[in-house]
Design an enzyme around this catalytic site. Sequence first.
Site, PDB file in Angstrom:
ATOM      1  N   ASP A  75       2.585   3.191   2.852  1.00  0.00           N
ATOM      2  CA  ASP A  75       1.537   4.198   2.654  1.00  0.00           C
ATOM      3  C   ASP A  75       2.101   5.535   2.177  1.00  0.00           C
ATOM      4  O   ASP A  75       1.741   6.017   1.113  1.00  0.00           O
ATOM      5  CB  ASP A  75       0.707   4.372   3.940  1.00  0.00           C
ATOM      6  N   HIS A 127      -9.310   1.834   0.431  1.00  0.00           N
ATOM      7  CA  HIS A 127      -9.122   2.494   1.714  1.00  0.00           C
ATOM      8  C   HIS A 127     -10.448   2.314   2.441  1.00  0.00           C
ATOM      9  O   HIS A 127     -11.489   2.710   1.917  1.00  0.00           O
ATOM     10  CB  HIS A 127      -8.860   3.981   1.527  1.00  0.00           C
ATOM     11  N   TRP A 159       0.844  13.724   4.315  1.00  0.00           N
ATOM     12  CA  TRP A 159       0.389  12.996   5.496  1.00  0.00           C
ATOM     13  C   TRP A 159       1.522  12.583   6.431  1.00  0.00           C
ATOM     14  O   TRP A 159       1.305  12.286   7.588  1.00  0.00           O
ATOM     15  CB  TRP A 159      -0.390  11.738   5.065  1.00  0.00           C
ATOM     16  N   HIS A 174       0.834  -1.211   0.000  1.00  0.00           N
ATOM     17  CA  HIS A 174       0.000   0.000   0.000  1.00  0.00           C
ATOM     18  C   HIS A 174       0.866   1.257   0.000  1.00  0.00           C
ATOM     19  O   HIS A 174       1.525   1.556   0.989  1.00  0.00           O
ATOM     20  CB  HIS A 174      -0.922   0.006   1.232  1.00  0.00           C
ATOM     21  N   HIS A 176       1.424   5.492  -1.942  1.00  0.00           N
ATOM     22  CA  HIS A 176       0.907   6.605  -2.758  1.00  0.00           C
ATOM     23  C   HIS A 176       2.086   7.258  -3.474  1.00  0.00           C
ATOM     24  O   HIS A 176       2.684   8.197  -2.951  1.00  0.00           O
ATOM     25  CB  HIS A 176       0.180   7.633  -1.889  1.00  0.00           C
ATOM     26  N   GLN A 194      -9.672   9.807  -4.400  1.00  0.00           N
ATOM     27  CA  GLN A 194      -9.304  10.462  -3.132  1.00  0.00           C
ATOM     28  C   GLN A 194     -10.403  11.362  -2.565  1.00  0.00           C
ATOM     29  O   GLN A 194     -10.611  11.418  -1.365  1.00  0.00           O
ATOM     30  CB  GLN A 194      -8.022  11.284  -3.344  1.00  0.00           C
ATOM     31  N   GLU A 224     -10.818   4.298   7.446  1.00  0.00           N
ATOM     32  CA  GLU A 224      -9.597   4.922   7.982  1.00  0.00           C
ATOM     33  C   GLU A 224     -10.033   6.061   8.890  1.00  0.00           C
ATOM     34  O   GLU A 224      -9.966   7.240   8.537  1.00  0.00           O
ATOM     35  CB  GLU A 224      -8.676   5.436   6.868  1.00  0.00           C
TER      36      GLU A 224
HETATM   37 ZN   LIG Z   1      -3.369   5.092   1.611  1.00  0.00          ZN
END
Ligand SMILES: [Zn+2]
Length: 426
Positions: free
Chosen positions: A310, A211, A316, A58, A60, A153, A214
């Site tokens: 991730d 996702h 993030w 996983h 991005h 997203q 979360e």
């Molecule tokens: Zn993610």
Amino acid sequence: MPPLFLRNVNLVDGRRGVDVLVHDGHIAAIAAGLAVPQNAEVIDGDGQLLSPPFVDAHFHMDATLSYGLPRANQSGTLLEGIALWGELKPQLTQEALVERAMQYCDWAVAKGLLAIRTHVDICDDRLLAVEALLHVKQKVKPYLDLQLVAFPQDGLLRSPTALANLKRALAMGVDVVGGIPHFERTMADGAESVRLLCELAVERGLPVDMHCDESDDPMSRHIETLAFHTQRLKLHGRVAGSHLTSMHSMDNYYVSKLIPLMREAELHAIANPLINITLQGRHDTYPKRRGMTRVPELLAAGINVGFGHDCVMDPWYSLGSADMLEVAQMGLHVAQMTSQAQMRACFDAVTANSARILGLAGYGIEVGHRADFVLLQACDPVEAIRLRATRLAVVRGGAVLARTAPATARLHLAGRPATIDWTLRR
Ligand SMILES: [Zn+2]
């Protein structure tokens, strides 16, 4: 290509002191005391661990290495990260996306990370990131497997063009159907997005990786809906739930019903320890929840669990270096998985379990498989996690892609000079 010979290595399954012979890019023999062919390139394993490559379930890659653009995340929350990414999106260029992704892939190779499933945001109508990552996927194909997930997203139903964009992205060659039900406007919309996306996956014959839940909301129950549609549509084994952090906060009785439903649907679960411990629990005072999903309980129920990185240096998360042993180490700590068997399970979560999620064929060090592996400066998987071991050599198809000098220190203590490397040879 001359044969490659690895002398005296340990394997993840517990075999110790074996030799591995590689011919024509494939593993030809694994046994103790093999004869070294003439003209072979020899790597002396010195009793260290030869592991299959690391796999990130996983990631991005469209956002990676953008930390600080246009500003840093002040609250540290998922929602500010999404807002920040929304500020950055209109400024993205194809060149910058490709350049950052290629730099990250270089880091990954050096760390022995040779397969990555990356989500790619499809909510920008230009689909710039999709084009950029499809291009990167082709460029790195000789040495790194990149799998793309079409990720809405801003919400499949919440963002007006997301569904159409997602279909366009799949038509362009994106491999997996993604989703984000907890970000839709209502629980009902979230459930509807799960239904739509699972049906789309059936129609296109594609896997699903969503996702899911979360949040710290104990009532966020999209994973139940995902398990329901997976069994209804007979998508068994083809669907992954990513994050599942609400499970951390759920009522224990409810979880005792939920986990068997996930098992029945043969869902894969993906935890992202570094990010979950960072983003979740931000609204708590004390005690603060850890937020990671229930990894030991899922494993005990026979559910396949992988760990993902991730984020690395993005809206993030401000740290990271493509080191899946750092991910495993954080997962081990957050889940308190400290028995020998549990620590080994954390190693599996960044190797074999994640390879199953990606559906990688011929993964693992076995005769006949492609010669893909990493020589670590550690004697077994637990030591590899403890030391976040140096990747001495990274090999794919029998070719050495990267080497790193062993980590050692020279001590100058009075009358007792020594060189140490922190490994314990037993
Ligand atoms: Zn993610």
